[in-house]
Design a protein around this motif. Structure first.
Motif, PDB file in Angstrom:
ATOM      1  N   ALA A 180     -36.993 119.032 -29.848  1.00 55.21           N
ATOM      2  CA  ALA A 180     -36.148 118.205 -28.972  1.00 55.21           C
ATOM      3  C   ALA A 180     -34.680 118.543 -29.192  1.00 55.21           C
ATOM      4  CB  ALA A 180     -36.408 116.729 -29.234  1.00 55.21           C
ATOM      5  N   GLU A 181     -33.944 118.618 -28.096  1.00 55.74           N
ATOM      6  CA  GLU A 181     -32.518 118.927 -28.158  1.00 55.74           C
ATOM      7  C   GLU A 181     -31.645 117.712 -27.886  1.00 55.74           C
ATOM      8  OE1 GLU A 181     -31.427 122.535 -26.013  1.00 55.74           O
ATOM      9  OE2 GLU A 181     -33.537 123.067 -25.910  1.00 55.74           O
ATOM     10  N   VAL A 182     -32.218 116.692 -27.279  1.00 55.77           N
ATOM     11  CA  VAL A 182     -31.509 115.450 -26.999  1.00 55.77           C
ATOM     12  C   VAL A 182     -32.409 114.307 -27.434  1.00 55.77           C
ATOM     13  CG1 VAL A 182     -30.473 113.981 -25.205  1.00 55.77           C
ATOM     14  CG2 VAL A 182     -30.312 116.482 -25.033  1.00 55.77           C
ATOM     15  N   ALA A 183     -31.811 113.251 -27.978  1.00 57.05           N
ATOM     16  CA  ALA A 183     -32.577 112.075 -28.374  1.00 57.05           C
ATOM     17  C   ALA A 183     -31.887 110.832 -27.830  1.00 57.05           C
ATOM     18  CB  ALA A 183     -32.718 111.982 -29.890  1.00 57.05           C
ATOM     19  N   VAL A 184     -32.687 109.818 -27.552  1.00 55.72           N
ATOM     20  CA  VAL A 184     -32.167 108.539 -27.072  1.00 55.72           C
ATOM     21  C   VAL A 184     -32.680 107.451 -27.993  1.00 55.72           C
ATOM     22  CG1 VAL A 184     -31.925 106.990 -25.104  1.00 55.72           C
ATOM     23  CG2 VAL A 184     -32.324 109.434 -24.713  1.00 55.72           C
ATOM     24  N   THR A 185     -31.785 106.555 -28.431  1.00 57.93           N
ATOM     25  CA  THR A 185     -32.175 105.461 -29.296  1.00 57.93           C
ATOM     26  C   THR A 185     -31.300 104.250 -28.985  1.00 57.93           C
ATOM     27  OG1 THR A 185     -32.664 104.862 -31.598  1.00 57.93           O
ATOM     28  CG2 THR A 185     -30.643 106.109 -31.205  1.00 57.93           C
ATOM     29  N   VAL A 186     -31.381 103.222 -29.838  1.00 59.01           N
ATOM     30  CA  VAL A 186     -30.582 102.009 -29.648  1.00 59.01           C
ATOM     31  C   VAL A 186     -29.576 101.878 -30.786  1.00 59.01           C
ATOM     32  CG1 VAL A 186     -32.299 100.748 -28.308  1.00 59.01           C
ATOM     33  CG2 VAL A 186     -32.374 100.647 -30.802  1.00 59.01           C
ATOM     34  N   PHE A 242     -30.839 103.858 -35.324  1.00 58.16           N
ATOM     35  CA  PHE A 242     -29.759 104.785 -34.996  1.00 58.16           C
ATOM     36  C   PHE A 242     -29.490 105.736 -36.151  1.00 58.16           C
ATOM     37  CE2 PHE A 242     -25.278 105.930 -35.334  1.00 58.16           C
ATOM     38  CZ  PHE A 242     -25.137 106.673 -34.170  1.00 58.16           C
ATOM     39  N   GLY A 243     -29.477 105.215 -37.372  1.00 60.55           N
ATOM     40  CA  GLY A 243     -29.193 106.063 -38.526  1.00 60.55           C
ATOM     41  C   GLY A 243     -30.183 107.199 -38.666  1.00 60.55           C
ATOM     42  N   ARG A 244     -31.451 106.924 -38.393  1.00 60.52           N
ATOM     43  CA  ARG A 244     -32.462 107.970 -38.508  1.00 60.52           C
ATOM     44  C   ARG A 244     -32.226 109.080 -37.483  1.00 60.52           C
ATOM     45  NH1 ARG A 244     -37.291 103.509 -38.772  1.00 60.52           N
ATOM     46  NH2 ARG A 244     -37.141 103.024 -41.004  1.00 60.52           N
ATOM     47  N   ILE A 245     -31.931 108.676 -36.258  1.00 57.93           N
ATOM     48  CA  ILE A 245     -31.720 109.676 -35.207  1.00 57.93           C
ATOM     49  C   ILE A 245     -30.420 110.432 -35.429  1.00 57.93           C
ATOM     50  CG2 ILE A 245     -31.411 110.011 -32.730  1.00 57.93           C
ATOM     51  CD1 ILE A 245     -34.260 109.303 -33.586  1.00 57.93           C
ATOM     52  N   PHE A 246     -29.352 109.728 -35.809  1.00 58.32           N
ATOM     53  CA  PHE A 246     -28.074 110.406 -36.059  1.00 58.32           C
ATOM     54  C   PHE A 246     -28.229 111.402 -37.205  1.00 58.32           C
ATOM     55  CE2 PHE A 246     -23.779 110.582 -38.008  1.00 58.32           C
ATOM     56  CZ  PHE A 246     -23.106 111.138 -36.926  1.00 58.32           C
ATOM     57  N   GLY A 247     -29.009 111.024 -38.221  1.00 56.46           N
ATOM     58  CA  GLY A 247     -29.233 111.946 -39.334  1.00 56.46           C
ATOM     59  C   GLY A 247     -29.981 113.201 -38.920  1.00 56.46           C
ATOM     60  N   ALA A 248     -30.762 113.094 -37.848  1.00 51.97           N
ATOM     61  CA  ALA A 248     -31.520 114.261 -37.385  1.00 51.97           C
ATOM     62  C   ALA A 248     -30.618 115.326 -36.773  1.00 51.97           C
ATOM     63  CB  ALA A 248     -32.570 113.825 -36.366  1.00 51.97           C
ATOM     64  N   LEU A 249     -29.401 114.971 -36.408  1.00 53.82           N
ATOM     65  CA  LEU A 249     -28.477 115.950 -35.822  1.00 53.82           C
ATOM     66  C   LEU A 249     -28.233 117.118 -36.766  1.00 53.82           C
ATOM     67  CD1 LEU A 249     -25.809 113.699 -34.058  1.00 53.82           C
ATOM     68  CD2 LEU A 249     -27.207 115.451 -32.955  1.00 53.82           C
ATOM     69  N   ARG A 250     -28.216 116.863 -38.034  1.00 56.09           N
ATOM     70  CA  ARG A 250     -27.920 117.951 -38.995  1.00 56.09           C
ATOM     71  C   ARG A 250     -29.184 118.547 -39.606  1.00 56.09           C
ATOM     72  NH1 ARG A 250     -26.336 113.122 -41.327  1.00 56.09           N
ATOM     73  NH2 ARG A 250     -27.446 112.523 -43.256  1.00 56.09           N
ATOM     74  N   ARG A 251     -30.362 118.033 -39.214  1.00 56.48           N
ATOM     75  CA  ARG A 251     -31.595 118.527 -39.831  1.00 56.48           C
ATOM     76  C   ARG A 251     -32.567 119.135 -38.827  1.00 56.48           C
ATOM     77  NH1 ARG A 251     -33.693 113.547 -43.363  1.00 56.48           N
ATOM     78  NH2 ARG A 251     -35.316 115.099 -43.873  1.00 56.48           N
ATOM     79  N   THR A 252     -32.235 119.052 -37.547  1.00 55.73           N
ATOM     80  CA  THR A 252     -33.121 119.573 -36.502  1.00 55.73           C
ATOM     81  C   THR A 252     -32.280 120.295 -35.453  1.00 55.73           C
ATOM     82  OG1 THR A 252     -32.984 117.595 -35.105  1.00 55.73           O
ATOM     83  CG2 THR A 252     -34.649 117.574 -36.850  1.00 55.73           C
ATOM     84  N   ARG A 307     -25.171  91.201 -35.939  1.00 49.93           N
ATOM     85  CA  ARG A 307     -23.973  92.017 -36.209  1.00 49.93           C
ATOM     86  C   ARG A 307     -24.122  92.895 -37.447  1.00 49.93           C
ATOM     87  NH1 ARG A 307     -22.728  86.704 -37.159  1.00 49.93           N
ATOM     88  NH2 ARG A 307     -22.099  86.124 -39.286  1.00 49.93           N
ATOM     89  N   ALA A 308     -24.903  92.439 -38.421  1.00 45.23           N
ATOM     90  CA  ALA A 308     -25.080  93.254 -39.627  1.00 45.23           C
ATOM     91  C   ALA A 308     -25.914  94.499 -39.348  1.00 45.23           C
ATOM     92  CB  ALA A 308     -25.728  92.413 -40.718  1.00 45.23           C
ATOM     93  N   ARG A 309     -26.744  94.460 -38.309  1.00 47.58           N
ATOM     94  CA  ARG A 309     -27.625  95.593 -37.989  1.00 47.58           C
ATOM     95  C   ARG A 309     -27.056  96.488 -36.900  1.00 47.58           C
ATOM     96  NH1 ARG A 309     -32.873  93.624 -35.872  1.00 47.58           N
ATOM     97  NH2 ARG A 309     -33.459  95.816 -36.094  1.00 47.58           N
ATOM     98  N   LEU A 310     -26.036  96.043 -36.193  1.00 48.24           N
ATOM     99  CA  LEU A 310     -25.486  96.829 -35.094  1.00 48.24           C
ATOM    100  C   LEU A 310     -24.733  98.045 -35.632  1.00 48.24           C
ATOM    101  CD1 LEU A 310     -24.211  94.067 -32.640  1.00 48.24           C
ATOM    102  CD2 LEU A 310     -26.174  95.588 -32.350  1.00 48.24           C
ATOM    103  N   ALA A 311     -25.014  99.177 -35.076  1.00 49.88           N
ATOM    104  CA  ALA A 311     -24.379 100.425 -35.512  1.00 49.88           C
ATOM    105  C   ALA A 311     -23.119 100.669 -34.693  1.00 49.88           C
ATOM    106  CB  ALA A 311     -25.347 101.588 -35.356  1.00 49.88           C
ATOM    107  N   ALA A 312     -22.037 100.988 -35.375  1.00 48.93           N
ATOM    108  CA  ALA A 312     -20.817 101.413 -34.691  1.00 48.93           C
ATOM    109  C   ALA A 312     -20.961 102.896 -34.373  1.00 48.93           C
ATOM    110  CB  ALA A 312     -19.614 101.167 -35.591  1.00 48.93           C
TER     111      ALA A 312
END
Length: 571
Positions: free
Chosen positions: A127-133, A139-149, A176-181
């Protein structure tokens, strides 16, 4: 076709109700065309209802058009894989159809899966593009995949923007504690701005029906997940079969409860895509909670409920479950796992609503057979008969894999327009699955003389005790007859003397007690000595996938005994 394998008889065709097609023409359009046709015909009808916020078909069509143009600007086109890691929400539906309109291939991911699983499937699919919430840890899992995939872009759907006011404000405060900036990173963009200034007319040419629409990973409850290649034609065919099957479903008038996850093949096809084909309304719940589900069904006058046995079990056990609460239902279907006969009877007795049972698997898009109690096509304990245009045969598990006569247990084999193209990047697994024009499912079952399918076991659930075959489902059905048992799963565990022995993992009903020896006394006239569980483990719960399927591979590790949650006894 192997000349040694004659064409199987199709006795079930004589049982089809008047007007039911025996076969269906091969689909000549894409899933995008399925939605486009529905949007044109039902433009002003509600399409998505999410916590009292409604989106019409016409409004959804506009959003999908803009998002598709935005995906195109990100480089999505023919053969581009786009991973969707989304909970049930309007964004999940809109992104699914937007990716397909842009010409891409959807890769469905379970947003509740472990990080290693998500990274693995993103990497495996390419996959070259990912969509998440914008919720952690998704979000952290998908953002982390940017440098590993191979991911190049991450599109983020903001949950609060999908909610009506004041729920959106309350959500921002509560979570608010779970919302990703969103980071200041050009590779990350918000879904709301994805196609804000894009040309909605900039879409890809219509995909060919034979092109891959979805890479759907198998559940992985008994083996490593494999990417199943499902074409537009596969998925459109399965939707057409279901639409023909449920003769009482009225186009433009149905409301589907969308609580099954869209990222699972059953929820994708039998809820989301079928609703589109019927011009139906999707009443979306982000998670299953029995009381909330019952209230939603009653308040929104839901007419079609598709679920798994665990869902129907939870509803029937809920004090709020009454015939009045479910009075609007017209069609109820259970799939994804074996439906206990006692549960089916209890649901019908409580609600007066017939409960159909089906058999399917991801490799078939997923539905293969279904009963139809509304039309009188049912037989207790069976999974119904093959859908129009589908062949089912029971073949010997050992060579020469010949077709077995009615009543004999063997491997369930399937032919039909919904059968997958193959496994992603696994040519050997694909060759093993397809033999002589049939998909060999690996599941065990039998057909009766009228063509009703009886599911026996997933192949890995056959327990070899001293060389004899023990079918886990048969033992489970016997244990479920005990009034103290709420849930049970039987697995095989290694034994130095017997090879394997049955192990029963049991969840008791609240306020009840049960000892291992008491269970064995109860089972004495219900199972054979080799089927009798040698190990009994009482647990507070059974491990399950997000789809509600018991993860049996987690139960078969070790043979330790657990305390009875009500008595504290060790069994």
């Amino acid at each position: 076709m192997n000349p040694l394998l004659p064409e199987p008889p199709r006795p079930w065709l004589s049982l089809y109700p008047p007007g039911m097609p025996r076969a269906l023409p091969a689909p000549q359009r894409s899933l995008d065309a399925l939605f486009t046709d529905a949007a044109a015909r039902y433009r002003d009808r509600p399409f998505l209802t999410f916590l009292r916020r409604r989106t019409s078909y016409g409004e959804a069509a506009a959003l999908i058009g803009r998002a598709a143009a935005g995906f195109r600007r990100l480089g999505v086109g023919h053969d581009t894989r786009v991973a969707l890691c989304l909970p049930n929400s309007p964004g999940a539906v809109l992104c699914y159809f937007a990716v397909l309109r842009a010409g891409g291939t959807v890769v469905n991911l379970n947003p509740l899966a472990a990080e290693q699983q998500i990274i693995g499937q993103i990497g495996d699919s390419g996959a070259e593009v990912a969509v998440t919430v914008d919720l952690q840890p998704m979000f952290g899992r998908i953002f982390g995949a940017l440098r590993r995939t191979r991911l190049r872009h991450v599109v983020v759907c903001r949950m609060a923007q999908m909610l009506p006011f004041p729920q959106s404000l309350a959500f921002r405060i509560r979570e608010r504690a779970r919302l990703a900036a969103l980071p200041d990173d050009e590779r990350v963009c918000a879904f709301a701005t994805l196609g804000a200034d894009a040309d909605a007319g900039d879409v890809a040419p219509a995909p060919h029906p034979s092109g891959v629409a979805v890479i759907q990973y198998t559940g992985g409850t008994t083996a490593d997940p494999k990417g199943v290649l499902l074409s537009h034609a596969n998925l459109c065919a399965n939707v057409a079969q279901l639409r023909a099957w449920f003769t009482r479903a009225e186009p433009g008038a149905e409301r589907f409860l969308a609580v099954l996850p869209f990222f699972h093949c059953f929820g994708m096809t039998a809820v989301m895509n079928l609703a589109v084909a019927l011009g139906g309304e999707l009443v979306i719940l982000p998670r299953f909670r029995p009381v909330e589900t019952l209230r939603t069904i009653e308040r929104r006058r839901v007419t079609i409920l598709v679920g798994v046995p665990a869902l129907f079990h939870a509803l029937t056990e809920c004090p709020a479950c009454t015939a009045a609460a479910l009075a609007s239902l017209k069609v109820c279907v259970s799939g994804g796992d074996s439906l206990p006969e006692a549960l089916a009877r209890r649901f019908v007795a409580l609600t007066g609503v017939p409960l159909a049972e089906g058999y399917g698997l991801t490799e078939c898009g997923p539905v293969v057979t279904c009963s139809n109690p509304l039309e009188g096509i049912e037989r207790p304990g069976s999974c119904g008969v093959p859908l129009p245009g589908t062949d089912v045969a029971i073949m010997a598990a050992e060579a020469p894999h010949g077709v077995l006569p009615p009543g004999e247990i063997g491997e369930i084999c399937v032919r039909g327009p919904q059968v997958m193209l193959g496994y992603w990047q696994r040519p050997e697994a694909t060759r093993e699955a397809f033999r002589d024009g049939w998909l060999h499912t690996g599941d065990l079952g039998r057909l009766d003389r009228d063509g009703f399918l009886y599911f026996v076991n997933r192949q890995p659930e056959v327990i070899a005790v001293r060389g004899y075959k023990v079918y886990a489902r048969a033992v489970e059905e016997a244990i479920r007859q005990h009034p103290a048992v709420a849930e049970v799963a039987v697995v095989g565990v290694p034994d130095p003397a017997r090879g394997e022995v049955p192990k029963a993992c049991i969840v008791l009903r609240a306020g009840t007690t049960l000892a291992a020896e008491g269970l064995r006394v109860f089972l004495a006239d219900k199972v054979s000595p080799i089927e009798m569980p040698r190990i009994v483990e009482f647990r507070a719960s059974l491990p399950k996938s997000a789809f509600g399927k018991v993860l049996k591979h987690e139960l078969g590790i070790g043979a330790r005994s657990q305390p009875n949650p009500d008595t504290g006894r060790r069994q």
